[in-house]
Structures are given as structure tokens and as C-alpha cells.
Design an enzyme around this catalytic site. Structure first.
Site, PDB file in Angstrom:
ATOM      1  N   LYS A 174      43.473  38.022  47.187  1.00 52.22           N
ATOM      2  CA  LYS A 174      44.795  37.918  46.557  1.00 52.22           C
ATOM      3  C   LYS A 174      44.601  38.411  45.129  1.00 52.22           C
ATOM      4  O   LYS A 174      43.926  37.776  44.333  1.00 52.22           O
ATOM      5  CB  LYS A 174      45.308  36.473  46.550  1.00 52.22           C
ATOM      6  N   PRO A 176      46.122  40.019  41.356  1.00 51.19           N
ATOM      7  CA  PRO A 176      47.070  39.473  40.377  1.00 51.19           C
ATOM      8  C   PRO A 176      48.475  40.026  40.597  1.00 51.19           C
ATOM      9  O   PRO A 176      48.675  41.235  40.557  1.00 51.19           O
ATOM     10  CB  PRO A 176      46.494  39.969  39.049  1.00 51.19           C
ATOM     11  N   GLY A 227      39.377  33.385  36.801  1.00 56.47           N
ATOM     12  CA  GLY A 227      40.621  32.966  36.152  1.00 56.47           C
ATOM     13  C   GLY A 227      40.355  31.809  35.206  1.00 56.47           C
ATOM     14  O   GLY A 227      39.249  31.660  34.682  1.00 56.47           O
ATOM     15  N   GLU A 249      34.158  32.408  38.266  1.00 58.21           N
ATOM     16  CA  GLU A 249      34.032  33.126  36.988  1.00 58.21           C
ATOM     17  C   GLU A 249      35.199  32.672  36.141  1.00 58.21           C
ATOM     18  O   GLU A 249      36.310  33.203  36.271  1.00 58.21           O
ATOM     19  CB  GLU A 249      34.124  34.640  37.212  1.00 58.21           C
ATOM     20  N   CYS A 283      37.686  37.485  29.154  1.00 55.77           N
ATOM     21  CA  CYS A 283      37.039  36.168  29.272  1.00 55.77           C
ATOM     22  C   CYS A 283      35.826  36.062  28.342  1.00 55.77           C
ATOM     23  O   CYS A 283      35.473  34.974  27.911  1.00 55.77           O
ATOM     24  CB  CYS A 283      36.656  35.878  30.707  1.00 55.77           C
TER      25      CYS A 283
END
Ligand code: NAD
Length: 476
Positions: A174, A176, A227, A249, A283
């Protein structure tokens, strides 16, 4: 022309049960640029069944066959980087050079996994009796469910897909919903490269509904998520209830320590460049700048100087260095960080506001004199805000750098090997960068510790999350 968006299930590009579609926006204008079909529960079940069926054959496929597909996708990635990058700039907002660069560099991820999947070796353990054989086999874990974010829509997805496909797993991803073009483009390339139906499936929907359905399914044996920390914890808890392996992650709040003996100007220039790349929506973005008090003013002056030169605008314009935030909900989030800091007596030395009222642009922002317990120093800003604070001695800086529950990346600048060693040993993070940013290559580990996650998607560790260990012992 924007990507024709669809689901990809059992080797077919489909529009799904057709009940729901979602608008996709250009964050530079706020205009609708595409319609994304959502998967119904029946579509998800078809994807699960297809992935389960495909696994029966793919698990024993020759690594040479997997390698060939991955290599071909690498070639197609290079050929199509401009077009795919253009669509990423349209739906994500980053400057065209960053989008095209993200895609082109990912060809390397395909090549690297194509090579490494041929080296998934087991081992033979010497037995205690002459008529016994002891072997360790590595086998693909099974059907994987992957969830990837909007900040590096191509990179995050290809890492997971290449590792799963290379290991002999099948995967339902899935991507974004805010920035879907890259994942659809990836599916097209695997399709054209001859990946058998069902090995890769792409679905879209309401994130919590899709993840809940897939993770609970007994067909899925592994979950990989990139995420935010809170969502990662929820998904890991659900996976734990069903005893499924996870790779997480998650976010970080990366500290950057600038020592008294650092090349201060170089540090300021490099850190400003990295901080505002992708509008700070990274991130591993440096987020808290701890600067030795003796070089603090010099650092801040240079950092502000460098940051002032950043040209903010539509990612399609060649002069743009920083695009808009990827979606509207990041604007109030940025304003909240700035207001909280201001309310605590900090000085907003640069930026601090939304730019205009069309598109989701926010000024590159530098804040000084901000207390350690403010929002921007404790919660991941995930945007173009850089708080700088002074420190007195290195031990104190390392302690403050480690004071949050995260541990993804960290940065330090020093010319002293003694300080470099103290920083290497002291900084609690999965990645430590000293005088250099050398991360996110296919051959190097990428992953956090503590609340920043579990596992690595990069380096020789990459396949660990996608393989099980089988011990075989046999007596004649
Ligand atoms: P968010 O937590 O709502 O979403 C982050 C990503 O997770 C999105 O791609 C979203 O679709 C997905 N997601 C959310 N809930 C999910 C669920 N229940 N199941 C499966 N997927 C789910 O946050 P946001 O507003 O989109 O982004 C802001 C925050 O997300 C940032 O503060 C940052 O920490 C984090 N983030 C981290 C990364 C990363 O690379 N680690 C990437 C993007 C966002």
C-alpha cells in the site's frame, strides 16, 4: 501528463471495486491532478489470494530468474527517471532535480538486490557424528504486506519490493495515497520486466483499514512499514498479536553536534543543504543543532546566510531549491512548532511563516534560544525548521542528543579524532555521520534503534527481514 492511477492485482492493472476514489493534489497549487481508486475488501482478498498462489512458485524460483527481473527494472528505471520524477514533483512537490535524482539512484537499488539475491547462502555446520549432516537453509518468509510513505515515494517502495522479490517472497504494497504515481510506475516496470502475476500487488485505500485487513490475514507472514513512530507502534503491536515478523523504519529527531574544533563554515553549509532538502520532510533530516558555545554565533550566522539563499517555489521551476510541503496538514503542524518556540522565548531568526495562500509553501526557518523541552526540540518537525542551541562540553552535548527516545540518524562535525571517537561511541542511533552524509546507499545498512524502529532495509542485513532460517539435520 500525470500517471494513470490504478490498483495492480494478480498481474492486472484494475480500477478496483470502484466504489471509492480519492483526489490527488499538486501541493504547489492545491489543484486536483488525479483520481486514485481505493481497494474494496474483495480487492484486498483477491490480492491476498494472488500473493499466496504466486508464492508457491516464486519461493523456489531460481535466484537467476529473480535477478533478471530486478536488473530489467533497474534498466527501465534509468530510462524512465525523467518522466517518473516529473510525476513525483507534481504530486509530492520536491524540485525536479531531487525527484529525478531519487528515481535514477534507485536503479542502483534494483541492481544491487539483483546481485545480492544470488548470494543468499546457507551454511553447513560440522556434525558431532560422522554419519550426520547439519545444514542451515535460508527460505523466503512468505507473503509480505508493506506500507510506504509520501516523502520518498519511489525510494521507500523500491527498497521493500526489491528485497521481497529478491528473497523469493511475494508482496502486497500500500503506497502513499497523497503521492501515488511512483508506486504505480514501479508496478508497470515489474509487469513489463516479466514478473509473474501475484508476486507484486499494489493496493490503495484508507491506510488504517488496509493495514488492519492485511496484517490480520493469516496469509501475510511479514509486515514492513515506513512512517511515523505512533503508527509504527500500532502496526507492530498488531503484527505481534499475530506473531508476524516486522521491519519498522520509523521517524527520528536527528541531532547534529558541531564541535569547537569543527570546520564551522563547512558544517553550516552542509547542514543547511541537508536540513532543507525535500523541505525537511526526511526521516534522517538533522533536526536539533547543538553547537559549541565558542563557535555558536559563527555557525548560526553562516547557517542563516546559506539558508537565506534557498529559493522556494514550484518544483517544476529550474531555479527552485525547495518545493512546498507535501500536503496541507503539514502547514498547521509547522505553525504550531514555531508558535510554541516563540511562546517559550525563542528567537525566530529566519522565516517562521507560510508563504502566500496558494499551495503549501513554508519558509525555511531558523530558531535560536529554544529550550530543550519545547515542541520543536522534542517532536519530529518533519519540515523546514532548524532549531540551534549552544552547549559547553561534548559530554553534555552527547547527553542532550541522546535525551529523546528516538535513534535513527545523527550528525557530528569535528576535526579531532578524540571527539570523533567519543561521538561514534556515544551517539545512540542506527546511523552516525561524521563530517559527511553517507547514507541510504543500497550496500549500507539503513535503520533505527530505540523508538525509531526495528531492522534494516539496506546493506547485507537487507534480506534478513525477508528470510527464515531452517535447520536441517540428517542421519544416514
Ligand atoms: P501519518 O502518521 O498519518 O502517516 C505517515 C505514513 O503512514 C503515511 O504514508 C500514511 O499513509 C501511513 N499510515 C498512517 N496510518 C497508517 C496505518 N494505520 N496503517 C498503514 N499506514 C498508515 O503522518 P503524516 O501526517 O502523513 O506524516 C507526518 C509524520 O509521518 C511525520 O511526523 C513523520 O514522523 C512521519 N513520516 C515518516 C517517514 C519516514 O520516512 N520515516 C515518512 C513519512 C512520514
Amino acid at each position: 501528463m500525470y500517471e494513470d492511477l490504478s490498483l495492480y492485482i494478480d498481474g492486472e492493472f484494475v480500477k478496483g471495486g470502484g466504489r471509492k476514489e480519492q483526489d490527488v493534489y499538486d501541493p504547489a497549487t492545491g489543484d486536483v491532478i488525479g483520481l486514485l481508486p481505493h481497494a474494496t475488501k474483495e480487492d484486498l482478498d483477491r490480492a491476498l489470494a494472488a500473493a499466496e498462489r504466486a508464492f508457491e512458485k516464486w519461493r523456489t524460483s531460481s535466484p537467476m530468474e529473480r535477478s533478471k527481473v530486478l536488473r530489467r527494472v533497474g534498466e527501465l528505471t534509468r530510462e524512465r527517471a525523467k518522466q517518473i520524477g516529473h510525476n513525483i514533483t507534481l504530486d509530492q512537490g520536491k524540485p525536479l532535480a531531487e525527484s529525478v535524482g531519487e528515481v535514477a539512484r534507485c536503479a542502483d537499488h534494483c541492481d544491487w538486490h539483483a546481485e545480492e539475491c544470488r548470494r543468499i547462502y546457507g551454511r553447513v555446520i560440522p556434525p558431532r557424528q560422522p554419519n550426520v549432516r547439519q545444514m542451515v537453509l535460508r527460505e523466503p518468509v512468505g507473503v509480505c504486506a508493506a506500507f510506504t510513505p509520501w516523502n520518498f515515494p519511489y525510494n521507500q517502495a523500491i527498497r521493500k519490493i526489491a528485497a521481497a522479490v529478491g528473497a523469493g517472497c511475494t508482496i502486497i504494497i500500500k503506497g502513499p495515497e497523497d503521492t501515488p504515481s511512483a508506486v504505480v510506475a514501479i508496478a508497470r516496470m515489474f509487469h513489463e520486466a516479466g514478473l509473474p502475476p501475484g508476486v507484486l500487488n499494489v493496493v490503495w485505500g484508507v491506510p488504517a483499514e488496509v493495514s488492519n485487513h492485511l496484517i490480520r490475514s493469516p496469509i501475510v507472514r511479514k509486515v514492513s512499514f515506513t512512517g511515523s513512530v505512533p503508527v509504527g507502534k500500532q502496526l507492530a503491536a498488531l503484527a505481534g498479536q499475530h506473531m508476524k515478523r516486522v521491519t519498522m523504519e520509523l521517524g527520528g529527531h536527528s541531532p547534529a553536534v558541531v564541535c569547537e574544533d569543527a570546520d564551522v563554515e563547512r558544517a553550516a553549509d552542509m547542514l543547511s543543504g541537508l536540513k532543507f532538502a525535500n523541505a525537511g520532510q526526511v526521516c534522517v533530516s538533522p533536526n536539533r543543532f547543538y553547537v559549541h558555545e565558542k563557535v555558536y554565533d559563527r555557525f548560526v550566522a553562516r547557517f542563516v546566510d546559506k539558508t537565506k539563499k534557498i529559493k522556494v517555489g514550484s518544483g517544476l521551476l529550474p531555479e527552485t531549491n525547495m518545493g512546498p510541503l507535501a500536503h496541507e496538514r503539514r502547514l498547521p503542524a509547522m505553525a504550531e512548532f514555531v508558535e510554541d518556540a516563540r511562546g517559550r522565548g525563542a528567537e525566530i531568526v529566519l522565516g517562521g511563516s507560510r508563504i502566500g495562500n496558494r499551495g503549501y509553501f513554508f519558509e525555511p526557518t531558523v530558531i535560536t534560544g529554544v529550550p530543550d523541552d519545547s515542541k520543536v526540540m522534542t517532536l519530529e518537525p518533519f519540515g523546514p525548521i532548524a532549531p540551534c542551541v549552544p552547549y559547553k562540553d561534548l559530554g553534555e552535548a552527547i547527553k542532550r542528543a541522546n535525551s529523546l527516545p528516538y535513534g535513527l540518524s545523527s550528525y557530528a562535525f569535528t576535526t579531532s579524532s578524540k571527539n570523533a571517537l567519543a561521538l561514534q561511541n556515544g551517539l545512540q542511533a542506527g546511523i552516525v555521520n561524521i563530517n559527511h552524509f553517507g547514507q541510504a546507499l543500497p550496500e549500507t545498512p539503513f535503520g533505527g534503534i530505540r523508538d525509531s524502529g526495528i531492522g534494516s532495509e539496506g546493506g547485507s542485513e537487507t534480506f534478513d527481514g525477508y528470510l527464515t532460517t531452517k535447520f536441517v539435520t540428517q542421519m544416514d
